[in-house]
Design an enzyme around this catalytic site. Sequence first.
Site, PDB file in Angstrom:
ATOM      1  N   LYS A  12       5.409  19.636  -7.935  1.00 30.58           N
ATOM      2  CA  LYS A  12       5.915  20.229  -6.699  1.00 30.58           C
ATOM      3  C   LYS A  12       7.102  21.166  -6.973  1.00 30.58           C
ATOM      4  O   LYS A  12       7.171  22.247  -6.390  1.00 30.58           O
ATOM      5  CB  LYS A  12       6.293  19.116  -5.715  1.00 30.58           C
ATOM      6  N   ASP A  39       4.416  13.848 -10.357  1.00 33.80           N
ATOM      7  CA  ASP A  39       4.083  14.404  -9.039  1.00 33.80           C
ATOM      8  C   ASP A  39       5.212  15.335  -8.558  1.00 33.80           C
ATOM      9  O   ASP A  39       4.955  16.474  -8.141  1.00 33.80           O
ATOM     10  CB  ASP A  39       3.864  13.243  -8.055  1.00 33.80           C
ATOM     11  N   GLY A  45       0.804  -1.226   0.000  1.00 33.98           N
ATOM     12  CA  GLY A  45       0.000   0.000   0.000  1.00 33.98           C
ATOM     13  C   GLY A  45       0.834   1.271   0.000  1.00 33.98           C
ATOM     14  O   GLY A  45       0.306   2.368   0.184  1.00 33.98           O
TER      15      GLY A  45
HETATM   16  N1  HSE Z   1       2.191  10.202  -4.150  1.00 37.33           N
HETATM   17  C1  HSE Z   1       2.812  11.244  -3.397  1.00 37.33           C
HETATM   18  C2  HSE Z   1       4.167  10.731  -2.865  1.00 37.33           C
HETATM   19  C3  HSE Z   1       1.915  11.663  -2.268  1.00 37.33           C
HETATM   20  O1  HSE Z   1       4.451   9.534  -2.986  1.00 37.33           O
HETATM   21  O2  HSE Z   1       4.963  11.522  -2.386  1.00 37.33           O
HETATM   22  C4  HSE Z   1       2.247  12.982  -1.656  1.00 37.33           C
HETATM   23  O3  HSE Z   1       2.149  14.047  -2.554  1.00 37.33           O
END
Ligand code: HSE
Length: 402
Positions: A200, A196, A182
């Site tokens: 950022k 992702d 998970g």
């Molecule tokens: N999927 C992102 C991570 C969640 O693994 O950092 C937090 O932005």
Amino acid sequence: MIKVAVLGYGTVGSGVVEVIETNREFIERRTPEGIGVKYILDLRDFPGDPFESKVVHDFNVILNDDEVAVVCETMGGVGPAYQFTKQALERGKSVCTSNKELVAKHGPELLEIARSHRCNYLFEASVGGGIPIIRPLNSSLTAERVEEITGILNGTTNYILTKMAAEGADFGEVLKEAQEKGYAERNPEADVEGHDACRKIAILASLMTGKYVDSEKVFTEGITKITSADFAYAEAAGYSVKLLGRAKVLGDETLAMVAPFLIPGEHPLATVRDVFNAVYVTGNMLGDSMYYGRGAGKLPTASAVVSDVVDCARHQGKVITCLWDKEEARLADVDESSRAFFVRAKVCARERVAAAFPGGRMFEAPGREEDFGYFTAEMKEREFREKYEALGGDVLGRIRLV
Ligand code: HSE
């Protein structure tokens, strides 16, 4: 009491409610009026949940309630989240969010709407989860000209790379294990392909420049091509492999990129392991500083959202300064940027590799018989790529050096 509405009762949204309830006493010391959840917006019902009675399905209930001063947008995405955020700000309700996709895409517009309605759009939780990094950039490093930001900005990929380094396992194996536990999403593309981290670093680069860095224009490479063989060489040479988001001021341009890098073992970012994140900020007066902590997860992320709610409570009717203009920042061409590269190649290609990249050095790792490593001298991306591609099937992989 400051009345709050939470949009989306998923992982982060339920965390926001939990943080407000669990830390009520501490929060009240910091904002004496106190903070209370009035509504939770979700499509679902939550029978048996202690906050079941606060659940509503129609956003207009929240919008039309003048008592609601702050909205926590923890829905994610750029569809309804965008519409609801705009509508709330237009009614003078501050919005606190963990939604990096929305912040990266519409940040300057939403900030402008907030300013013109004397409320705030705050997004501490959108980068680095629970790590304070947006507030330090906006409120603490205000005497600095921030010149460079380098971050481990994605917990999933840092966990995978840490496991690969520790176990000598390949990417696919570790990803599967991370999914079973998970830690990684069933659809891990946004994480492992670097999207992702890209959103950022685009947010951080925007705050660094005060202009809009479009995440869709940021050079992005994920970790899917990194192999256990790369780790064998990295370890033997004293490096860590990390997926880094980087932003650097170069005159009137900004270099922004996301890619796996080799970083020396003694660099503070090399010690950031598992799901942890860290952001390394270089200012022209302060020098280097690093912000480290849990970059994801229910309570750390929710804590950052609630810290923004506290800020809103402390600044009712006042706008908290955030320099982020709609004007697009000029991005430097990554092809023209220079760095050294690590190349892994078949043993039969020693001479060809050395001839292609003069001034570099061979590197042997113990137990490797079919391939060898080579560190190039510093060179432009474009030149490296052309020479690397010309070597065809003789080269097995390459990683940039910080
Ligand atoms: N999927 C992102 C991570 C969640 O693994 O950092 C937090 O932005």
